[in-house]
Design a protein around this motif. Structure first.
Motif, PDB file in Angstrom:
ATOM      1  N   LEU A 138      12.983 -35.566 -49.135  1.00 34.10           N
ATOM      2  CA  LEU A 138      13.754 -34.931 -47.813  1.00 34.10           C
ATOM      3  C   LEU A 138      15.386 -35.534 -48.305  1.00 34.10           C
ATOM      4  N   GLY A 139      16.204 -34.395 -48.475  1.00 30.35           N
ATOM      5  CA  GLY A 139      17.393 -34.570 -48.461  1.00 30.35           C
ATOM      6  C   GLY A 139      18.536 -33.922 -47.539  1.00 30.35           C
ATOM      7  N   ASP A 140      18.178 -34.088 -46.106  1.00 27.35           N
ATOM      8  CA  ASP A 140      18.766 -34.103 -45.604  1.00 27.35           C
ATOM      9  C   ASP A 140      20.154 -34.351 -45.293  1.00 27.35           C
ATOM     10  N   ARG A 141      19.992 -36.162 -45.005  1.00 35.03           N
ATOM     11  CA  ARG A 141      21.098 -36.787 -44.881  1.00 35.03           C
ATOM     12  C   ARG A 141      22.114 -36.442 -46.276  1.00 35.03           C
ATOM     13  N   VAL A 142      21.761 -36.036 -47.478  1.00 34.48           N
ATOM     14  CA  VAL A 142      22.982 -35.454 -47.753  1.00 34.48           C
ATOM     15  C   VAL A 142      23.897 -35.239 -47.858  1.00 34.48           C
ATOM     16  N   ARG A 143      23.938 -34.308 -47.043  1.00 38.84           N
ATOM     17  CA  ARG A 143      24.758 -33.166 -46.372  1.00 38.84           C
ATOM     18  C   ARG A 143      25.137 -33.953 -45.540  1.00 38.84           C
ATOM     19  N   ILE A 144      24.964 -34.689 -44.828  1.00 38.68           N
ATOM     20  CA  ILE A 144      25.149 -34.985 -43.543  1.00 38.68           C
ATOM     21  C   ILE A 144      26.543 -36.420 -42.869  1.00 38.68           C
ATOM     22  N   ASP A 145      27.508 -35.995 -42.439  1.00 44.50           N
ATOM     23  CA  ASP A 145      28.551 -37.193 -42.259  1.00 44.50           C
ATOM     24  C   ASP A 145      28.124 -37.688 -40.824  1.00 44.50           C
ATOM     25  N   TYR A 146      27.329 -38.224 -41.468  1.00 39.42           N
ATOM     26  CA  TYR A 146      26.729 -38.544 -39.102  1.00 39.42           C
ATOM     27  C   TYR A 146      27.130 -40.235 -39.242  1.00 39.42           C
ATOM     28  N   ARG A 147      28.308 -41.394 -40.493  1.00 35.68           N
ATOM     29  CA  ARG A 147      28.297 -42.154 -40.524  1.00 35.68           C
ATOM     30  C   ARG A 147      29.552 -42.642 -39.401  1.00 35.68           C
ATOM     31  N   HIS A 148      30.094 -42.147 -38.672  1.00 35.48           N
ATOM     32  CA  HIS A 148      31.164 -42.845 -38.406  1.00 35.48           C
ATOM     33  C   HIS A 148      30.390 -43.101 -36.860  1.00 35.48           C
ATOM     34  N   PHE A 149      28.932 -42.319 -36.455  1.00 37.37           N
ATOM     35  CA  PHE A 149      28.779 -42.775 -34.991  1.00 37.37           C
ATOM     36  C   PHE A 149      27.758 -43.150 -35.222  1.00 37.37           C
ATOM     37  N   GLY A 150      27.447 -44.662 -35.558  1.00 35.84           N
ATOM     38  CA  GLY A 150      26.769 -45.551 -34.998  1.00 35.84           C
ATOM     39  C   GLY A 150      25.621 -45.621 -34.290  1.00 35.84           C
ATOM     40  N   ASN A 151      25.690 -46.200 -32.657  1.00 38.66           N
ATOM     41  CA  ASN A 151      24.584 -46.029 -32.271  1.00 38.66           C
ATOM     42  C   ASN A 151      24.415 -44.840 -31.456  1.00 38.66           C
ATOM     43  N   ARG A 152      25.601 -43.909 -31.347  1.00 35.70           N
ATOM     44  CA  ARG A 152      25.278 -42.456 -30.715  1.00 35.70           C
ATOM     45  C   ARG A 152      25.023 -41.974 -31.417  1.00 35.70           C
ATOM     46  N   VAL A 153      24.748 -42.194 -32.531  1.00 34.21           N
ATOM     47  CA  VAL A 153      23.401 -40.718 -33.675  1.00 34.21           C
ATOM     48  C   VAL A 153      22.542 -41.513 -34.249  1.00 34.21           C
ATOM     49  N   PHE A 154      21.120 -40.683 -33.997  1.00 38.42           N
ATOM     50  CA  PHE A 154      20.430 -41.432 -34.481  1.00 38.42           C
ATOM     51  C   PHE A 154      19.615 -40.043 -34.952  1.00 38.42           C
ATOM     52  N   PHE A 155      18.895 -40.441 -36.874  1.00 38.90           N
ATOM     53  CA  PHE A 155      19.045 -39.574 -37.790  1.00 38.90           C
ATOM     54  C   PHE A 155      17.484 -39.840 -37.949  1.00 38.90           C
TER      55      PHE A 155
END
Lengths: 304, 129
Positions: A95-112
């Motif tokens: 499962l490699g989708d996280r590698v592409r995603i810069d979800y990192r600065h969103f804290g509580n506001r993003v669930f992945f």
């Protein structure tokens, strides 16, 4: 509240653990999954659901990454469900989708959450529908579903999402490809990602010509994008946001009907097992399927 | 039984992908669902482990060992029962520090079969030592 300020807010891990474990239960199936979804369906829900689909390597995950900051300007929080394929041989998955995603600065506001297809056909996992209903009940106002890389017909996402973005690339196909049934009939917006590659103009013209033949008032728009640079992403999001704002709640109703159907199927299978265990297995041996179903119907009548 | 899920993360500023990719592939072929996160900070590793509800966290250790130890502490404090294992170009003194925190450690030269066996053991798929 600004993104930066919110990113500094501590993440409530206990709450997220509960949600994450509920999704695991749904993925594991069985009665617990049905009970969870039933509870979710009893909760008022209003999420917008955006599906993102297209062939492998088109840039779906990279576009999710580029769209997230824009989506967070309109929605207070966003849940992302990213599906990748399970091996038909071993059951394993990368499962490699996280590698592409810069979800990192969103804290509580993003669930992945990454989800393996676990043998399900149609571009999503069997658990995707129930998980959307769960996230909806958990008050995530925007749910983005990224399908696994699809071919021409794996379009189950259309039944689950309010709006669907199809991601293709320059050089994706000629005029015949653009006019084949399936992929180009079902999208609400199209991205031609990796737009810096040769063949963009031709791909755009052929796709637009095909889309103009659809029996709709306003054909879907085609947006050239370069997800990794952000080029064209603002224009694409502007269109998607408008489409989502205008979307009827039809897909939410469809998800409820599909959930009911799934529960009915589980009940039927369980009834059928009972029938087999109560002499049905022996009685139907060496009988034609027609006779066997008659015996099953008799069993039902006797029970009621 | 549902497939077990493993998070694979890289600690510190290290861009070497081949090791974790090959390990992820071997775990995939052994029937695990492997969630690749790539280079990640301590907070990102913890958040991913929670959201993804994984059964095991694998750390590819690059850069300074202190960064890796912080990541281990953070995972263990947020998810007290979470097993971890680690691999990479880890010097012997750093292996000892990781082992002292309860990790199984796979320095250069480790066999993929041993790593898979460890994953089976740590996720409760086998009880052999």
């Amino acid at each position: 509240m600004s993104n930066a300020a919110d990113a500094a807010a501590p993440v409530d891990f206990e709450q997220r653990k509960a949600l994450a474990r509920a999704i695991t239960s749904i993925e594991s199936g069985g009665n617990q999954a049905l009970t969870l979804e039933e509870a979710a369906l009893a909760t008022p829900a209003n999420a917008h659901v955006l599906g993102i689909t297209g062939p492998p390597g088109a840039g779906k995950s990279s576009l999710v990454s580029a769209l997230l900051p824009l989506a967070l300007q309109r929605y207070s929080s966003v849940a992302v469900l990213a599906v990748d394929p399970s091996s038909a041989v071993t059951g394993g998955a990368l499962l490699g989708d996280r590698v592409r995603i810069d979800y990192r600065h969103f804290g509580n506001r993003v669930f992945f959450r990454s989800m393996a297809s676990r043998g399900h056909q149609g571009g999503i996992a069997a658990a995707t529908r129930a998980t959307i209903n769960l996230l909806d009940a958990d008050q995530w106002p925007l749910i983005i579903i990224e399908t696994l890389g699809i071919g021409q017909v794996e379009l189950d996402i259309v039944d689950l999402a309010d709006r669907v973005l199809v991601v293709l690339n320059p050089g994706w196909g000629d005029g015949f490809q653009a006019n084949k049934a399936g992929l180009t009939e079902q999208g609400d917006a199209f991205a031609l990602n990796k737009a810096d590659r040769p063949g963009l103009e031709q791909a755009k013209i052929l796709l637009e010509q095909s889309l103009q033949c659809l029996p709709v008032e306003r054909p879907p728009s085609v947006f050239p994008t370069i997800a990794t640079d952000g080029d064209g992403v603002t224009e694409l999001w502007h269109d998607l946001a408008q489409l989502l704002a205008d979307s009827p709640t039809e897909s939410s109703k469809k998800r409820r009907i599909l959930a009911a159907r799934e529960a009915a199927r589980a009940q039927l299978l369980s009834d059928f097992e009972t029938f087999l265990n109560c002499g049905g297995g022996e009685a139907t041996q060496e009988k034609s399927p027609g006779t066997a179903t008659d015996l099953l119907a008799q069993f039902y009548q006797q029970r009621s | 039984m549902r497939p077990k899920r493993i998070l694979m993360a890289k600690t510190g500023l290290d861009g070497h992908w081949r090791g974790p990719t090959i390990v992820a592939r071997a775990l995939r072929d052994a029937g695990f669902e492997v969630i690749m996160i790539g280079m990640a900070t301590t907070n990102e590793i913890v958040a991913a482990a929670v959201d993804e509800d994984v059964d095991l966290v694998g750390l590819n250790i690059g850069g300074h060992i202190d960064v890796a130890l912080r990541a281990v502490d953070a995972v263990q404090s947020t998810c007290p029962d979470m097993p971890l294992f680690a691999g990479g170009t880890i010097p012997p003194h750093a292996c000892k520090q990781l082992e002292a925190k309860g990790l199984e450690v796979f320095p250069p030269g480790s066999a993929l079969t041993d790593i898979v066996a460890s994953a089976n053991r740590l996720t409760g798929l086998s009880s052999q030592q």
